[in-house]
Design a protein around this motif. Structure first.
Motif, PDB file in Angstrom:
ATOM      1  N   LEU A  21       0.857  -1.213   0.030  1.00 33.63           N
ATOM      2  CA  LEU A  21      -0.053   0.016  -0.041  1.00 33.63           C
ATOM      3  C   LEU A  21       1.082   1.341  -0.118  1.00 33.63           C
ATOM      4  O   LEU A  21       0.387   2.273   0.479  1.00 33.63           O
ATOM      5  CB  LEU A  21      -1.019   0.058   1.162  1.00 33.63           C
ATOM      6  N   GLY A  22       1.909   1.059  -0.508  1.00 35.56           N
ATOM      7  CA  GLY A  22       2.849   2.384  -0.775  1.00 35.56           C
ATOM      8  C   GLY A  22       3.060   2.838   0.763  1.00 35.56           C
ATOM      9  O   GLY A  22       3.768   2.066   1.748  1.00 35.56           O
ATOM     10  N   VAL A  23       2.981   4.146   1.032  1.00 34.83           N
ATOM     11  CA  VAL A  23       3.636   4.630   2.347  1.00 34.83           C
ATOM     12  C   VAL A  23       2.091   4.842   3.201  1.00 34.83           C
ATOM     13  O   VAL A  23       2.195   5.293   4.300  1.00 34.83           O
ATOM     14  CB  VAL A  23       4.280   5.989   2.133  1.00 34.83           C
ATOM     15  N   VAL A  24       0.834   4.184   2.770  1.00 36.40           N
ATOM     16  CA  VAL A  24      -0.363   4.449   3.707  1.00 36.40           C
ATOM     17  C   VAL A  24      -0.455   3.891   4.870  1.00 36.40           C
ATOM     18  O   VAL A  24       0.274   2.630   4.981  1.00 36.40           O
ATOM     19  CB  VAL A  24      -1.450   3.937   2.673  1.00 36.40           C
ATOM     20  N   ARG A  25      -0.636   4.550   5.979  1.00 41.95           N
ATOM     21  CA  ARG A  25      -0.714   4.071   7.073  1.00 41.95           C
ATOM     22  C   ARG A  25      -1.988   4.164   7.893  1.00 41.95           C
ATOM     23  O   ARG A  25      -2.222   3.487   8.689  1.00 41.95           O
ATOM     24  CB  ARG A  25       0.395   5.102   8.247  1.00 41.95           C
TER      25      ARG A  25
END
Length: 300
Positions: A21-25
Motif C-alpha cells: 500500500l505504498g506509504v499508507v498508514r
C-alpha cells in the motif's frame, strides 16, 4: 459491490501489480454526500469529476492534490492516508435522478476519473471500489476518461470494453527509472505502465499518454518513438507550475527543489517536448496542458 468479482490482471506479477500500500498508514471508510463533482479548471470540458478515494498511496512528490486536503496535517502527511468513499456506487444511481441538471447524471455526460486521486492506487487491488463504480456507470454510458498510472487497471479491461466512449489515460512523466524513483518512488515502474497501456490498447480500448508533469528525460526522442508505437488516442504534456501556496494546481515544493537540483528548466522541458513531438510525427500532436484531456470520443 457490483455483480462480477474483480478479475486477475493479465500477467499479474511483481512488476505489474503493486504488492503493498505504498506509504499508507491510515485507511478510513465513510459515506459521502456526492461522488460526482461539477468539473472546472483545466478539465472544464467535462460535466463531472469522479474520485473514488480521497488521498493516494502513490504519494508523488509533485502532486497538486495535497492542496485540496482539509487540514495542514493531512497536507503534510499526503500519501500516508486514504479515505474510502464506501457508498460511491450507490451515489451514482442517486445522481441519475437528481433534480438539478448540473448535478444529474445523464447518458453521454463527460466524466473525468480521477482529478485528485488515482482510481487504481494499490488499495484498489484489495477493495475493488473503482470496479464497482464502473459497473454502476455502464447503464448510463457516459463519455468516460480514466486517469491512472497503475497496471491494476488491466483488471477491468472487460468493463472498459463495454463503454462506447472511453479513454484510459496513463501518466508516464519520464522515461527514466532513476528519475521516477527520485520523484515518485512509490508508483509503478515506467516499464509496467507502458506494458499496461499496451495491454489495454491491444484489447481495443482507446488509451492516452500523459507526460504530465514532465520530469527530467534521459532520451526524449527514443521515448517518443516508444509511445508512438502505442498509437494512443491522445498525447498530452505540461511542465511544473510554480504558483502561490495552496493553489489547487501547484507543484509540491519537494519536487520543485529536486527540479532545481536537476537543472530541469522550462527550456529543457520545451526541448524535450520538441524531440518527443518529432518522434510522434505530425499525425500525433503532443498537446500542451489544457489543450489535452479532452472528453473521450466514440471508439474506433
Amino acid at each position: 459491490m457490483g455483480g462480477h468479482p474483480p478479475q486477475t490482471a493479465p500477467e499479474a506479477s511483481a512488476d505489474l501489480r503493486p504488492s503493498s500500500l505504498g506509504v499508507v498508514r491510515r485507511i478510513t471508510y465513510g459515506k459521502s454526500g456526492a461522488i460526482l463533482t461539477p468539473a472546472s479548471g483545466f478539465i472544464k470540458a467535462y460535466k463531472f469529476t469522479l474520485n473514488p478515494y480521497s488521498g493516494c498511496g502513490f504519494a508523488c512528490d509533485y502532486c497538486y492534490a495535497r492542496f485540496f486536503t482539509y487540514t495542514p496535517d493531512d497536507r503534510d502527511s499526503w500519501g500516508e492516508w486514504v479515505h474510502v468513499k464506501a457508498n460511491a456506487a450507490s451515489l451514482i444511481e442517486r445522481a441519475t435522478t437528481a433534480r438539478q441538471h448540473h448535478l444529474r447524471l445523464e447518458p453521454s455526460d463527460a466524466i473525468y476519473m480521477s482529478s485528485v486521486t488515482d482510481p487504481y492506487q494499490p488499495l484498489e487491488a484489495k477493495l475493488g471500489f473503482t470496479r464497482s463504480i464502473l459497473e454502476s456507470l455502464l447503464p448510463m454510458q457516459p463519455r468516460l476518461t480514466v486517469q491512472t498510472r497503475s497496471p491494476i487497471a488491466t483488471r477491468d479491461i472487460d468493463l472498459f470494453q463495454q463503454f462506447e466512449r472511453i479513454r484510459v489515460n496513463y501518466s508516464v512523466p519520464t522515461d527514466s527509472e532513476e528519475v521516477r524513483l527520485r520523484y515518485e518512488p512509490h508508483a509503478p515502474s515506467i516499464k509496467a505502465r507502458l506494458k499496461a497501456a499496451e495491454t489495454i490498447a491491444a484489447a481495443g480500448v482507446p488509451i492516452g499518454i500523459s507526460i504530465s508533469p514532465m520530469l527530467p528525460m534521459a532520451d526524449p526522442a527514443a521515448f517518443g518513438q516508444r509511445i508512438a508505437a502505442l498509437d494512443a488516442a491522445e498525447y498530452v504534456t505540461q511542465s511544473f507550475h510554480r504558483l502561490p501556496p495552496y493553489y489547487g494546481a501547484g507543484t509540491g515544493e519537494a519536487a520543485l527543489v529536486k527540479a532545481r537540483e536537476d537543472r530541469w528548466t522550462r527550456r529543457r522541458f520545451l526541448e524535450a517536448h520538441d524531440a518527443i513531438q518529432a518522434a510522434l510525427g505530425p499525425g500525433r500532436p503532443l498537446l500542451l496542458g489544457v489543450e489535452g484531456y479532452r472528453p473521450a470520443e466514440r471508439r474506433r
